[in-house]
Design an enzyme around this catalytic site. Structure first.
Site, PDB file in Angstrom:
ATOM      1  N   LEU A   1     -39.403   6.160  13.331  1.00 17.04           N
ATOM      2  CA  LEU A   1     -39.189   6.751  14.653  1.00 17.04           C
ATOM      3  C   LEU A   1     -40.005   8.020  14.839  1.00 17.04           C
ATOM      4  O   LEU A   1     -40.298   8.416  15.962  1.00 17.04           O
ATOM      5  CB  LEU A   1     -37.700   7.070  14.852  1.00 17.04           C
ATOM      6  CG  LEU A   1     -36.758   5.865  14.887  1.00 17.04           C
ATOM      7  CD1 LEU A   1     -35.316   6.334  14.986  1.00 17.04           C
ATOM      8  CD2 LEU A   1     -37.099   4.955  16.053  1.00 17.04           C
ATOM      9  N   GLY A   2     -40.361   8.659  13.754  1.00 19.64           N
ATOM     10  CA  GLY A   2     -41.150   9.885  13.833  1.00 19.64           C
ATOM     11  C   GLY A   2     -41.304  10.487  12.463  1.00 19.64           C
ATOM     12  O   GLY A   2     -40.589  10.139  11.515  1.00 19.64           O
TER      13      GLY A   2
ATOM     14  N   GLY B   1     -42.904  14.308  10.347  1.00 17.42           N
ATOM     15  CA  GLY B   1     -43.464  15.646  10.418  1.00 17.42           C
ATOM     16  C   GLY B   1     -43.702  16.169   9.024  1.00 17.42           C
ATOM     17  O   GLY B   1     -43.614  15.435   8.032  1.00 17.42           O
ATOM     18  N   GLY B   2     -43.970  17.455   8.952  1.00 22.06           N
ATOM     19  CA  GLY B   2     -44.273  18.038   7.651  1.00 22.06           C
ATOM     20  C   GLY B   2     -43.098  18.018   6.701  1.00 22.06           C
ATOM     21  O   GLY B   2     -43.273  18.013   5.488  1.00 22.06           O
ATOM     22  N   MET B   3     -41.865  18.027   7.231  1.00 19.19           N
ATOM     23  CA  MET B   3     -40.689  18.138   6.375  1.00 19.19           C
ATOM     24  C   MET B   3     -40.066  16.804   6.022  1.00 19.19           C
ATOM     25  O   MET B   3     -39.260  16.736   5.101  1.00 19.19           O
ATOM     26  CB  MET B   3     -39.639  19.032   7.038  1.00 19.19           C
ATOM     27  CG  MET B   3     -40.063  20.491   7.132  1.00 19.19           C
ATOM     28  SD  MET B   3     -38.739  21.544   7.757  1.00 19.19           S
ATOM     29  CE  MET B   3     -39.559  23.146   7.682  1.00 19.19           C
ATOM     30  N   GLY B   4     -40.390  15.760   6.764  1.00 19.31           N
ATOM     31  CA  GLY B   4     -39.781  14.487   6.442  1.00 19.31           C
ATOM     32  C   GLY B   4     -40.068  13.415   7.463  1.00 19.31           C
ATOM     33  O   GLY B   4     -40.946  13.556   8.309  1.00 19.31           O
TER      34      GLY B   4
ATOM     35  N   VAL C   1     -38.157  10.257  10.008  1.00 19.85           N
ATOM     36  CA  VAL C   1     -36.963   9.673  10.610  1.00 19.85           C
ATOM     37  C   VAL C   1     -37.221   8.176  10.784  1.00 19.85           C
ATOM     38  O   VAL C   1     -38.219   7.772  11.385  1.00 19.85           O
ATOM     39  CB  VAL C   1     -36.635  10.310  11.970  1.00 19.85           C
ATOM     40  CG1 VAL C   1     -35.383   9.659  12.567  1.00 19.85           C
ATOM     41  CG2 VAL C   1     -36.427  11.812  11.820  1.00 19.85           C
TER      42      VAL C   1
ATOM     43  N   LYS D   1     -32.635  10.240   8.738  1.00 16.34           N
ATOM     44  CA  LYS D   1     -33.569  11.334   8.486  1.00 16.34           C
ATOM     45  C   LYS D   1     -33.665  11.608   6.993  1.00 16.34           C
ATOM     46  O   LYS D   1     -32.649  11.826   6.329  1.00 16.34           O
ATOM     47  CB  LYS D   1     -33.124  12.601   9.223  1.00 16.34           C
ATOM     48  CG  LYS D   1     -34.040  13.794   8.996  1.00 16.34           C
ATOM     49  CD  LYS D   1     -33.769  14.933   9.985  1.00 16.34           C
ATOM     50  CE  LYS D   1     -32.476  15.624   9.723  1.00 16.34           C
ATOM     51  NZ  LYS D   1     -32.300  16.827  10.600  1.00 16.34           N
TER      52      LYS D   1
ATOM     53  N   ASP E   1     -29.970  26.139  18.348  1.00 15.75           N
ATOM     54  CA  ASP E   1     -31.269  25.548  18.688  1.00 15.75           C
ATOM     55  C   ASP E   1     -31.103  24.527  19.824  1.00 15.75           C
ATOM     56  O   ASP E   1     -31.616  23.415  19.755  1.00 15.75           O
ATOM     57  CB  ASP E   1     -31.901  24.884  17.462  1.00 15.75           C
ATOM     58  CG  ASP E   1     -33.414  24.678  17.626  1.00 15.75           C
ATOM     59  OD1 ASP E   1     -34.020  25.348  18.492  1.00 15.75           O
ATOM     60  OD2 ASP E   1     -33.985  23.850  16.894  1.00 15.75           O
TER      61      ASP E   1
END
Length: 755
Positions: A21-22, A24-27, A29, A43, A137
């Site tokens: 699903l997506g 990024g730098g941290m992990g 999904v 995630k 957030d």
């Protein structure tokens, strides 16, 4: 939704992974299916981040907090492992887009949707705050839009009130543009901080603009702490109680803001008192803050708490697409068999049962939207143009002055771009979707360069519309060219930027005619419409050499093959009387005032009126300002002025009428100058992408090269270019206006006036 990669696991914690699903730098999904068959978003945090004790502690807290919350507008955590080498958590899969994606793709949401959104998110925050927690957030990216209501997600940096932060004492935690003033100052935050962030998100949903602008994060934080929010238009877009409530959320002092529970009550009351279509549909039956009833209403009630049509049909189409793709995810690339490739395209053939399941899910969502259940999202229909299932999304960047000296013009650019993207995405025969990424440069050169670098750094951005002014175009032209990024400049006069003289800038596409062509509509008018054999050109030398060059062009090629005479007014002289007297001595049948100053052109108009000259009087767009009308008074009546932009509200063409209707529906007023031209800029880019096939492999350099060989018939004008010079073909690209009853009235495209 992307196919699984070869390195992705088959299974994790009893969940079978289906797609990405997506990431990024941290992990990453994943879309996954639990043992009971339910779809979840799973995630996974990369091992190198999980090795950090502080980061793992943050993840444990997210699991704990999210597991303890079960309200209808929160996404429940269904499983998690915070101690794994790569910790993970799974939550119910919500197929809808984020609020950010919806607004960036289709523009601001209608007022009834915003009221629903605010009320239900306020209810979600009320539960969070009653549990003694602060989300910290709240932002559009953390709000998912589903058929049965929104969902607030991501408690990764949530904390209990008074808890010790897991960051340094002076760290700013959150997202600039949606942080409260106390967050921006790195002070202790409580529940009022979430209310402030929610107010920012709702203002963004209603207007499409962040209330504290965009750009450099430090500048955004400064505006958040010290300046008033930009809520222009919000009062017109929303009912008074809702506008007042959102304004109250954005109070600088935490104590001046409503609580989340109070905000929920205000928005419920506002919907009831307004008698809106949303309230009439049963929306006010939504559960109270105690969470006693779920998203579909209290047990035993016939009407759902949230009608299935609470979202605009365009967003519902996106939900339908996501739902269909979730039920028929793309196959893992490495799993493709030689036999599948032999069938033709290397794509596995879905079973009849799978096709029926996918079609049924999509049709249910579309039926709820009023679009019609006849749309069946299958591979066959997508290939034939019957739907947009599985098509890629291409991003168009918009760089504009939305907070600086040319804010009104930048706003028209933004509105035109958003309307064009919405119109493109509403079609059922498109090969790709469009999305907009907007960056505000404030009309400043330094900010413009930062804005350009932001858009260039995003690989999804294939072309950029803007910037708004000459200064900012000069500042960024070479940056975009070096990055092979096509830049479509809408309203800036190309000669003033030097772009047409720099042959090495090969990606800058200017859709405005150059100043050197501004004499043509005047020449044409005095040749075809008011045939004139003796023309006087009064030249205001205070307007500089470009205007002198235009005057000389008219002198060398007079209208109707007649004669012309130049009469100069020195730059240090305010009296136009001598020049007018010379024009009368010349027995002029028409007078052209070559000036870029509204005040000085008004003096010319007054001098002509005093001399009782009633023949055609013409001027340049630069004087088409209220100051000219005010200073000239009755002497302005009848003046004809050329301009490089249209007035779609006064244009009788089918395209202009449709554009004007869409603009009025969304923004509540007639379109302003340059909005239609910005709309056409997106059309030109879309036509270029279509010519290139519209696939996922399209690159910026291809767009930059092909755009100058693309012809597009827009709302304002036809866009076509000289392949050698890459300049816009000038014929039939300017418009005429006439002063009538103290207003500038649109006459039409110059070559059609009098035809």
């Amino acid at each position: 939704m992307l196919a699984l990669r070869a390195e992705d696991p088959e299974e994790l914690g009893g969940h079978r992974l289906l797609a990405r699903l997506g990431s990024g730098g941290m992990g990453v999904v994943y879309l996954a299916r639990a043992a009971d068959g339910a779809l979840v978003a799973l995630k996974v945090i990369r091992a190198e981040y999980a090795a950090d004790p502080a980061f793992r502690a943050r993840f444990r807290r997210e699991v704990r907090l999210a597991t303890g919350l079960s309200g209808p507008w929160l996404v429940p955590v269904t499983a998690a492992d915070a101690e794994a080498r790569e910790p993970w958590l799974a939550g119910t899969f919500v197929p809808g887009p984020s609020l950010t994606e919806a607004v960036e793709t289709y523009g601001p949401l209608p007022a009834p949707t915003v009221v629903v959104l605010g009320r239900l998110l306020a209810q979600a925050l009320a539960e969070v705050h009653e549990a003694g927690l602060v989300h910290r957030d709240v932002k559009p990216a953390n709000v998912l839009l589903a058929v049965d209501g929104p969902r607030l997600i991501d408690f990764g940096i949530a904390q209990g009130a008074g808890a010790t932060a897991l960051t340094s004492p002076d760290a700013v935690v959150g997202t600039p543009g949606y942080l409260s003033p106390e967050q921006a100052r790195a002070d202790e935050v409580g529940a009022p901080s979430d209310v402030f962030s929610l107010g920012c998100a709702l203002a963004y949903a209603a207007t499409g603009r962040r209330p504290f602008g965009t750009g450099d994060p430090a500048a955004v934080l400064y505006r958040t702490v010290h300046e008033s929010p930009d809520l222009a238009g919000l009062e017109r877009l929303l009912p008074p109680p809702v506008h007042t409530a959102i304004t109250g959320c954005l109070a600088k002092a935490p104590g001046d803001r409503p609580t989340s529970a109070a905000l929920h009550r205000v928005l419920v009351a506002a919907a009831e008192s307004a008698g809106s279509s949303v309230a009439a549909a049963g929306l006010t039956a939504v559960s109270d803050a105690d969470g006693s009833s779920g998203p579909m209403g209290p047990p035993g009630t016939a009407a759902p708490a949230v009608p299935l049509d609470w979202l605009p049909s365009t967003v519902l189409r996106l939900v339908a697409d996501r739902s269909a793709r979730a039920l028929d995810p793309p196959p893992r690339a490495a799993a493709a068999s030689p036999r599948a490739g032999a069938q033709g395209d290397g794509v596995r053939s879905p079973s009849r049962r799978r096709l029926l399941t996918v079609a049924g899910s999509a049709a249910a969502v579309l039926a709820a939207s009023g679009v019609g259940a006849a749309v069946v999202l299958t591979r066959k229909s997508a290939a034939s143009g019957g739907s947009t299932h599985g098509v890629p999304t291409h991003v168009i960047g918009l760089q504009a002055d939305l907070t600086g000296p040319q804010k009104s013009l930048g706003t028209e650019h933004e509105r035109g771009v958003r309307l064009a993207v919405a119109a493109h995405n509403a079609r059922t025969d498109v090969r790709f979707r469009l999305a907009v990424k907007t960056v505000d440069d404030g009309g400043e050169a330094a900010r413009a360069r930062r804005a350009a670098r932001t858009l260039i750094a995003d690989p999804a951005v294939l072309a950029v519309v803007g910037p708004t002014g000459t200064l900012t175009v000069r500042a960024v032209g070479r940056l975009y060219d070096t990055a092979s990024t096509p830049l479509v400049v809408v309203s800036v006069e190309p000669t003033a930027t030097g772009l047409l003289t720099n042959a090495d800038l090969r990606t800058i596409c200017v859709t405005r005619v150059p100043q050197r062509a501004e004499d043509y509509p005047l020449l044409d008018y005095l040749t075809r419409v008011h045939r004139t054999h003796r023309t006087s050109v009064i030249v205001d030398r205070a307007s500089g050499d470009p205007v002198w060059a235009l005057a000389q062009a008219l002198d060398e090629t007079p209208p109707a093959h007649g004669t012309a005479a130049l009469h100069e007014v020195p730059a240090d002289q305010d009296d136009f009387g001598p020049a007018v007297a010379a024009a009368l001595d010349f027995r002029a049948q028409a007078v052209v005032c070559m000036s870029t100053s509204p005040a000085r052109a008004a003096r010319c108009a007054q001098a002509l009126a005093t001399a009782d000259f009633t023949g055609p009087r013409l001027g340049l767009e630069a004087v088409m300002r209220p100051a000219f009308l005010t200073a000239a008074g009755a002497a302005a009546e009848g003046w004809v002025l050329e301009a490089p932009y249209t007035d779609p509200a006064s244009d009788g063409s089918k395209a202009a009428r449709a554009f004007t209707a869409a603009y009025r529906e969304r923004y509540g007023s007639a379109p302003g100058p340059w909005s239609a031209e910005a709309y056409d800029a997106v059309g030109l880019i879309a036509a270029t992408l279509t010519a290139l096939g519209g696939g996922t492999g399209t690159e910026r350099g291809q767009v930059a090269e092909r755009i100058f060989r693309t012809t597009y018939d827009g709302v304002a004008k036809r866009l076509d270019f000289d392949e050698d010079t890459r300049a816009l073909e000038s014929m039939g690209k300017t418009f005429l206006y006439q002063v009538t009853d103290g207003e500038f009235r649109f006459l039409g495209r110059n070559d059609r006036v009098g035809a």
